[in-house]
Design an enzyme around this catalytic site. Structure first.
Site, short mmCIF file in Angstrom:
data_model
loop_
_atom_site.label_atom_id
_atom_site.label_comp_id
_atom_site.label_asym_id
_atom_site.label_seq_id
_atom_site.Cartn_x
_atom_site.Cartn_y
_atom_site.Cartn_z
N GLU A 27 -1.02 5.34 -0.11
CA GLU A 27 -0.18 4.18 0.19
C GLU A 27 -0.70 3.54 1.47
O GLU A 27 -1.47 2.62 1.43
CB GLU A 27 1.29 4.59 0.28
N GLU A 33 10.21 10.87 5.59
CA GLU A 33 10.52 9.61 4.89
C GLU A 33 11.98 9.56 4.45
O GLU A 33 12.63 8.53 4.53
CB GLU A 33 9.62 9.49 3.66
#
Ligand code: BGC
Length: 911
Positions: A485, A764
């Site tokens: 990502e 996260e």
């Protein structure tokens, strides 16, 4: 400190210390003054800029002499001398006067100008001859799915006379590493940095006077893939900017002592070959065969008969831009805390810290051809094996093939990984702990703040936020450094920006990134969700793709706003003014009634809140509330910025827009009884933070918020968007006790839950790993995302109490106001601003409080001394009313308010 007690230092140009190769034609200069004396102020300055150090010493001010300017300004002083040209070298110093009649003169500093005109570049872009891959049986031809073998280039040249100065300008579509005479040029890695290559490409400037010799010289360059041609994001293919071919541009300019100028630029006379790196990619890792090293390839004794000629290729159509922020570097190295052989021949090293970067491998007496494999991961499985499932498609695997004999030391060149643990296999015998060193790699933004307190877990929480920032600020603010990502997600960046600015000096970094953000804006005015923009595929901005999401795209307003507020930088709001207004106009065009419920792009909502909703593109009342709240706040920010820029008509227009949206918000979401129609913590937080409620409804809204928290047995439930507002809004609404209660929880979900379970970075999601369920679904479970670490802002602003003035940007005037809460015995923070370092530290002993603060010279603070209304407050042992440098101006509840001039103060009070 000199005898006069006045010092002037930390000279910076466009935020950088002695930058080379600027293309800002009217750069801004800053410095700080230092003095121990209370109330020290600059009353005048004089800046002088010259073309040589001798002229600076002799007072021949051939570029600029500001003359004595009566002013307390020490930041963003705009250069106003003769027009600057390409290659100008500007030596400068500043002289200051203070209010007590002292003067001080700075040491000399310097900046240089880069290549400002297109015609300044005579070098040609070159690429490898594909023949070097075809004839090399081990080399790999890059494909859309496989990284290929990077190219080495070399050029030999002679210099006949003594050298005065040598400067190299370099760029690449890809990543370059340069050597001259076998010695590395600069310490940067991953140059040039990531931009939208369809809009602009960076170049770097290096002073290489000490590397170039009279006589024979060689430039060697290594060219890798990086963002240009490698994997970026989660996409299944590489070459996101349309080409697998990397190319290089190098222009070395040598000024001889006799005034002649020699230019050595890339062209078809440069030769190329494959080298020891067999393949390299950010996500996949690097394979290096040390047996393929051609010793001395970048030195003068090397012949390189079989090297092929480089191929001149078309120059990009977009401008070459000087890099304006701190480069990426190996900033620190770390040694493993343990090594464990989990199975025969499988060694797990633990660095004790989740980092971004790579391993420096050090091996001795290994047979040639031994294939050492390094795999990287953030966590371990319960059986002690490396956990890599959450990396998705990123292989994060480096392979080193030994050349044999003696000591071998190796680091990869064009890859990086997010990891705490390294699995090392392939060695014929057990390696020592010293075989592995962690190299910490990130944009070298200067450290700015430090926080610590009596609770070890909270101190570690702050540090985890700092580490996630370091691990993710790699040319742009990315979401995570480990999985496939690593994109410049705007929502993450905006919620964390204030925290980031306390931790590090991020002014230059975000000034650069904001250009990427504007580059990614669509022609209609829609800001992206991630920047830099990627071409093609689902990342294509404008194809109903990654743009326009509330809370993400709004970073296009929040970033310039925050950089202006924190660093006093007006230029950034001027530069992006049109972009910001285009964005608001676009929102209004699609939502004329003031409720933002249409054109919400991917509409992430309060991403990763509890209970979580990770659906895209769906609509819900909560998502509409969030979007409308952000629109209102954007409009309020624009109204305020317009006033700052003297744009009165626009100030009125955006104020009216704010009021319209606020009214629509209340109509849609506020009930008679003061509750919101959407009852989430984040709904209340946004309504409070963005001033969307009537004054008489605020206190009740805060109570509903507290009731919501209480109903969850005093737990938080916000996602990315709400979290940065949670503790600040509770505190400002008079519920600091609830904020402390949330801070100090360590059961799920809470900030300290990961800390309790060994986290060294911010996770996260709240449930990245739980005792009950173990690891969350690896499809989206990073252990290094800074968003939920945005509580760092509150630790500085409200626990240590170092806060911006509500009106004056840039910390020349600021607020000191700590909220003392149960559970901490002391807290202290320091924070380096544009004006010098602010410090605030308190310690409580029962009901007694001792609070020390430091206010930099040439600044002042409104100090709110925590104290019971009827109690005595002293400073330095004397009644506060008698203290020099202080003026008591009133009381607000449990705070005595003093106007404080610069200097150090120690208050004592009763709580
Ligand atoms: C990223 C983010 C981002 C989010 C958008 C995720 O995949 O990692 O942090 O903000 O998508 O919803």
């Amino acid at each position: 400190m000199p005898a006069t007690g006045l010092n002037v230092s930390r000279l910076r140009c466009e935020y950088l210390v002695a930058p080379l190769g600027l293309d800002e034609r009217v750069p801004r200069l800053s410095w700080i003054i230092e003095s121990d004396r209370r109330g020290a102020r600059q009353i005048a300055y004089r800046v002088r800029v010259t073309s040589t150090p001798e002229k600076l010493a002799a007072g021949e001010n051939d570029c600029w002499d500001s003359g004595r300017v009566g002013s307390n300004q020490t930041t963003h002083v705009v250069y106003a001398g003769r027009p600057l040209r390409s290659r100008d070298v500007c030596h400068w110093c500043v002289e200051v006067w203070d209010e007590a009649g002292h003067t001080a003169r700075s040491e000399a500093s310097v900046w240089t100008m880069g290549l400002l005109e297109k015609g300044d570049w005579s070098a040609r872009w070159i690429a490898a001859d594909p023949g070097i891959i075809k004839r090399d049986p081990e080399a790999i031809a890059a494909t859309m799915t496989e990284p290929g073998t990077p190219t080495l280039f070399r050029k030999q040249f002679d210099i006949t006379g003594p050298i005065k100065r040598a400067t190299v300008y370099a760029s690449a579509r890809g990543l370059f590493e340069l050597n001259i005479g076998g010695r590395r040029v600069g310490q940067d890695v991953f140059a040039p940095e990531w931009t939208d290559y369809d809009k602009r490409i960076h170049y770097r400037t290096y002073d290489v006077t000490s590397l170039v010799n009279r006589g024979r010289n060689v430039i060697g360059a290594m060219l890798g893939d990086g963002w240009w041609s490698g994997y970026v994001g989660w996409q299944a293919t590489r070459a996101r900017y349309g080409s697998l071919e990397n190319s290089l541009l190098v222009q070395l300019e040598v000024e001889l002592a006799d005034g002649k100028r020699l230019t050595i630029g890339t062209d078809g006379t440069w030769t190329c070959n494959t080298g020891p790196i067999l393949s390299s990619d950010f996500m996949m890792g690097e394979t290096y065969d040390a047996r393929r090293e051609q010793v001395g390839w970048d030195g003068t004794d090397f012949v390189g008969r079989d090297w092929l000629s480089g191929r001149e290729v078309a120059a990009p159509a977009v401008p070459l831009i000087a890099q304006r922020s701190e480069p990426v570097r190996v900033v620190e190295t770390s040694v493993p805390v343990s090594v464990n052989e989990i199975r025969p021949g499988v060694f797990i090293y633990d660095l004790g810290q989740n980092i971004s970067g790579w391993v420096r491998l050090r091996l001795k007496n290994i047979p040639a051809g031994t294939r050492v494999v390094l795999r990287h991961g953030e966590r371990l499985n319960p059986d002690g094996a490396l956990y890599t499932e959450n990396l998705r498609q990123a292989k994060a695997t480096d392979v080193y093939i030994c050349k044999g004999g003696g000591e071998e030391v190796w680091e990869p060149h064009f890859t990086f990984h997010g990891f705490q643990y390294v699995e090392l296999t392939g060695l014929p015998f057990a390696p020592g702990k010293d075989a592995v060193t962690g190299c910490v790699v990130h944009s070298a933004t200067p450290p700015a703040g430090h926080f610590e307190c009596s609770h070890a877990g909270v101190s570690r929480l702050w540090l985890n936020g700092l580490w996630s920032q370091r691990d993710n600020f790699i040319t742009v603010p990315t979401d995570c450094p480990q999985r496939d990502e690593r994109l410049g997600w705007m929502g993450d960046a905006q919620v964390f920006l204030r925290t980031a600015s306390y931790n590090m000096d991020v002014a230059a970094f975000f000034t650069k990134w904001m250009i990427d953000v504007e580059d990614a804006q669509t022609a209609d005015g829609i800001f992206p969700d991630t920047a830099p923009r990627l071409r093609e595929g689902e990342n294509f901005v404008g194809l109903d793709g990654l743009c326009g999401a509330a809370g993400w795209a709004d970073a296009g307003v929040i970033v310039p706003w925050t950089i202006w507020r924190v660093y006093g930088d007006k230029r950034i709001i001027e530069r992006h003014w049109q972009a910001m207004t285009a964005w608001l106009d676009w929102i209004e065009r699609h939502n004329p009634a003031g409720l933002r419920a249409r054109e919400l792009g991917n509409n992430y909502g309060d991403w990763l809140c509890i209970p979580t909703d990770t659906t895209f593109r769906t609509h819900s009342p909560m998502k509409n509330l969030l979007a409308t709240a952000y629109w209102a706040d954007d409009a309020a920010k624009l109204a305020r910025m317009a006033r700052e820029l003297g744009r009165e008509t626009e100030a009125k227009r955006f104020q009216a827009m704010f009021e319209k949206v606020r009214t629509a918000f209340q109509k849609e979401f506020l009930r008679e009884d003061g509750r919101l129609t959407v009852e989430t913590q984040t709904a209340y937080l946004l309504a409070l933070a963005f001033n969307l409620l009537p004054d008489n409804a605020r206190a009740r809204a805060a109570e509903h918020l507290v009731a919501n928290i209480q109903a969850l047995d005093w737990h938080l439930s916000t996602g990315f968007i709400g979290i940065s507002h949670l503790n600040p809004q509770l505190t400002l609404a008079g519920h600091a006790d609830v904020a402390y209660r949330l801070l100090l929880r360590d059961d799920y979900p809470s900030w300290l839950y990961p800390v309790k379970h060994g986290a060294t970075t911010i996770w996260e999601r709240w449930n990245g790993w739980t005792e009950k369920d173990g690891f969350f679904n690896p499809q989206m479970n990073s252990f290094n995302h800074y968003s939920l670490g945005s509580v760092g802002e509150w630790l500085f602003r409200h626990v240590a109490g170092i806060e911006l003035d509500p009106e004056v940007p840039g910390f020349q005037k600021f607020v000191l106001r700590p909220f003392i809460g149960d559970g901490l015995d002391f807290a202290r923070a320091s924070y380096r601003t544009m004006h010098g370092e602010i410090a605030s530290g308190w310690k409580r002993d029962g009901s007694k409080l001792a609070w020390s603060v430091r206010i930099p010279a040439n600044t002042m603070a409104m100090a709110f001394v925590p104290s019971r209304p009827d109690s005595a407050v002293t400073e330095g042992g004397m009644p506060v009313e008698k203290a020099a440098g202080l003026r008591v101006t009133g009381r607000e509840g449990n705070f005595l308010i003093c106007e404080a001039t610069s200097g150090a103060y120690t208050f004592a009070s009763s709580l």
